[in-house]
Write a protein that holds these residues in place. Structure first.
Motif, PDB file in Angstrom:
ATOM      1  N   ASN A  34       1.770  -0.242  31.719  1.00 41.57           N
ATOM      2  CA  ASN A  34       1.927  -1.477  30.967  1.00 41.57           C
ATOM      3  C   ASN A  34       1.763  -1.289  29.467  1.00 41.57           C
ATOM      4  O   ASN A  34       2.218  -2.122  28.679  1.00 41.57           O
ATOM      5  CB  ASN A  34       0.913  -2.524  31.449  1.00 41.57           C
ATOM      6  N   ALA A  52       4.075  -5.524  40.064  1.00 38.96           N
ATOM      7  CA  ALA A  52       5.515  -5.288  40.167  1.00 38.96           C
ATOM      8  C   ALA A  52       5.991  -5.221  41.609  1.00 38.96           C
ATOM      9  O   ALA A  52       7.152  -4.881  41.861  1.00 38.96           O
ATOM     10  CB  ALA A  52       5.887  -4.002  39.437  1.00 38.96           C
ATOM     11  N   VAL A 104       8.026 -10.146  35.651  1.00 41.91           N
ATOM     12  CA  VAL A 104       7.009  -9.135  35.381  1.00 41.91           C
ATOM     13  C   VAL A 104       7.192  -8.658  33.945  1.00 41.91           C
ATOM     14  O   VAL A 104       8.222  -8.079  33.604  1.00 41.91           O
ATOM     15  CB  VAL A 104       7.123  -7.947  36.360  1.00 41.91           C
ATOM     16  N   THR A 111       5.565  -2.875  33.244  1.00 42.78           N
ATOM     17  CA  THR A 111       6.307  -1.825  33.929  1.00 42.78           C
ATOM     18  C   THR A 111       6.706  -2.206  35.351  1.00 42.78           C
ATOM     19  O   THR A 111       5.970  -2.882  36.060  1.00 42.78           O
ATOM     20  CB  THR A 111       5.482  -0.521  33.965  1.00 42.78           C
ATOM     21  N   LYS A 112       7.860  -1.717  35.772  1.00 43.56           N
ATOM     22  CA  LYS A 112       8.326  -1.919  37.143  1.00 43.56           C
ATOM     23  C   LYS A 112       7.672  -0.937  38.104  1.00 43.56           C
ATOM     24  O   LYS A 112       7.860  -1.034  39.326  1.00 43.56           O
ATOM     25  CB  LYS A 112       9.845  -1.742  37.206  1.00 43.56           C
ATOM     26  N   THR A 146       3.351  -0.794  41.480  1.00 46.00           N
ATOM     27  CA  THR A 146       3.664  -1.447  42.753  1.00 46.00           C
ATOM     28  C   THR A 146       2.558  -1.306  43.795  1.00 46.00           C
ATOM     29  O   THR A 146       2.757  -1.635  44.959  1.00 46.00           O
ATOM     30  CB  THR A 146       4.994  -0.909  43.307  1.00 46.00           C
ATOM     31  N   PHE A 201      11.971  -7.766  34.896  1.00 43.47           N
ATOM     32  CA  PHE A 201      10.973  -6.727  34.654  1.00 43.47           C
ATOM     33  C   PHE A 201      11.085  -6.240  33.213  1.00 43.47           C
ATOM     34  O   PHE A 201      12.152  -6.298  32.605  1.00 43.47           O
ATOM     35  CB  PHE A 201      11.184  -5.509  35.581  1.00 43.47           C
ATOM     36  N   GLU A 202       9.968  -5.775  32.669  1.00 43.59           N
ATOM     37  CA  GLU A 202       9.942  -4.991  31.445  1.00 43.59           C
ATOM     38  C   GLU A 202      10.605  -5.711  30.265  1.00 43.59           C
ATOM     39  O   GLU A 202      11.663  -5.331  29.776  1.00 43.59           O
ATOM     40  CB  GLU A 202      10.584  -3.621  31.687  1.00 43.59           C
TER      41      GLU A 202
END
Length: 493
Positions: free
Chosen positions: A47, A217, A235, A238-239, A242, A275-276
């Protein structure tokens, strides 16, 4: 049979907390430190890559902060109002934001070690800058309490600097190397299994430090733990976070901690990517965050206000405001401003989408709200907004509405100067609050209420916060517990 390698310390992750743990371990005497980063090299950093990476820490005021930013021009520095931030103030902020639910010993560790950890970063070679976000009144720059500096270049800058430091120390960084198993049990961890680019191997170590982030994520884990259509949220970071390593630790017998149904959820441009979110080139962080809501009003898709926008300065409310938006129809809201409010923005560099009109009725039509409802909401708010005390963007000013079912406790200025502007927003999650428990040495605790030998943790994988948190505490947590983990991992052996 998988090949086997050995080292002194394994650090799982490639973000700021991972670098801090790795550098601390190397400085403490570890001969071979290996960082395992799941992401490819072009996407490493967790992140931090998507953050402005500011720090909240105990300090004595402007004279001490000057040590972090010696290159700043004397005239510019003299214009900065930077009062001291005491340990009592930091602890009070943590207690209020988390509703007193934080582990008291860990909260004390965070507060008491914050100054030393941030100075350690400075001494290691990390460069700093003043925060760009401030209120400017009569030539004086006012920051929110407890925050005044961030790492030069923001998150990407911090990662570049830490990587240079790590490489000078001989720390090895392996990209595209996700951990696929923990070697050990709830009493002792002896290494990890790695799925590297050339195949699986076991990396044995005297200690493992988990800095692999949260599960924000992962839509399946968000739906399981956070509830309330959270699998649909955007999000911001970062993807790659997880949650696989977090699940491994729990399966191993690590004790869960923190607020599993909550996380850092802030308002973000409704047009942001899933994402991101893109970053500013100068490292000021996320381009599509929407943090100026204290100076306007927010309405849902029905045209009705739904929370107290002026409860406190944004740094004490932004991490929970996204959750409030998520609970509205369509998980969408609109931040409404007039020209007076727009002139007071702390974040004019945020480049979110908006629509503009010369009347509130016209604005309502452009965003799909029944004009009569939005006009009523604004008129009702304007009637409740007082003439006194005067508006003061530097601090909570007590300029509160009177008689509204949902008050605005500060900065309640009338929305009356056109053109008016509406910013569509939704909820963006940054990191989750549920994670593993640690002690004051950053050792992971087991469900048997004992430290797991050889296993430490830092960063978003910790279960530390509840409900909310003061802005810029996450990076400070990373520095404090990453430094503690690196040192303790060496001392244990």
């Amino acid at each position: 049979m998988a090949r086997v390698e050995t080292c002194d310390i394994v650090v799982i992750g490639g973000g700021s907390s991972a670098f801090e743990a790795a550098v601390a371990a190397r400085e403490a005497g570890a001969q071979r430190v290996v960082m395992l980063e799941k992401a490819p090299e072009s996407e490493y950093g967790g992140n931090a890559r998507y953050s402005g990476t500011g720090f909240r820490f105990v300090h004595a005021g402007a004279a001490e902060i000057r040590r972090f930013i010696p290159e700043v021009d004397d005239t510019l520095f003299a214009s900065m109002a930077i009062p001291p931030y005491s340990a009592d103030e930091f602890m009070a902020d943590l207690d209020r934001m988390t509703q007193g639910r934080m582990n008291r010993e860990l909260a004390q560790t965070l507060v008491e070690q914050s100054n030393a950890a941030v100075h350690w970063m400075r001494e290691a070679g990390i460069k700093w800058e003043p925060l760009k976000e401030h209120a400017k009144v009569d030539g004086k720059r006012y920051f929110e309490r407890g925050i005044a500096i961030h790492v030069a270049g923001g998150g990407p800058g911090q990662l570049t600097q830490w990587r240079q430091i790590a490489e000078r120390l001989g720390i090895e960084i392996r990209f595209e190397s996700p951990v696929c198993g923990m070697l050990g049990d709830l009493r002792r961890v002896e290494g990890v299994a790695v799925s590297g680019p050339e195949g699986r191997y076991d990396l044995m170590a005297k200690a493992v430090i988990a800095c692999a982030g949260g599960f924000q994520a992962n839509p399946e884990m968000r739906a399981r733990y956070l509830a309330g259509n959270t699998d649909m949220m955007k999000v911001r970071g970062t993807k790659h976070d997880t949650g696989e390593v977090l699940r491994m630790l729990l399966d191993l017998g690590a004790r869960p901690a923190g607020h599993w149904q909550s996380g850092h959820m802030s308002p973000i441009d409704a047009a942001a990517p899933d994402f991101e979110t893109p970053q500013h080139e100068d490292g000021r962080g996320n381009t599509q965050s929407r943090y100026d809501y204290p100076y306007g009003i927010s309405v849902n898709a029905l045209g009705v206000r739904f929370f107290d926008e002026g409860e406190a300065q944004h740094s004490y409310t932004y991490a929970k405001t996204g959750r409030a938006v998520l609970g509205q129809p369509g998980a969408r809201a609109y931040q409404i401003y007039d020209q007076t409010a727009l002139a007071c923005r702390r974040y004019p560099h945020h480049t979110a989408s908006f629509v503009e009109a010369n009347t509130i009725a016209e604005l309502a039509s452009l965003i799909g709200i029944e004009p009569a409802v939005l006009v009523h909401t604004v008129d009702e708010f304007n009637r409740a907004a007082p003439d006194d005390p005067p508006f003061d963007p530097r601090r909570p000013d007590g300029k509160a509405t009177k008689g509204l079912a949902i008050p605005k406790s500060n900065w309640a200025t009338r929305i009356e100067k056109p053109p008016f502007r509406a910013f569509p927003v939704t909820c963006g999650i940054t990191f989750t609050f549920g994670g593993v428990d640690v002690n004051q040495k950053a050792q992971v605790m087991s469900t048997m209420d004992q430290p797991v030998k050889g296993l430490f943790a830092s960063g978003d994988i910790l279960g530390l916060f509840f409900h909310n948190y003061p802005s810029f505490t996450g990076q400070t947590r990373n520095a404090v517990f990453g430094r503690l983990a690196g040192r303790a991992a060496v001392e244990e052996n």
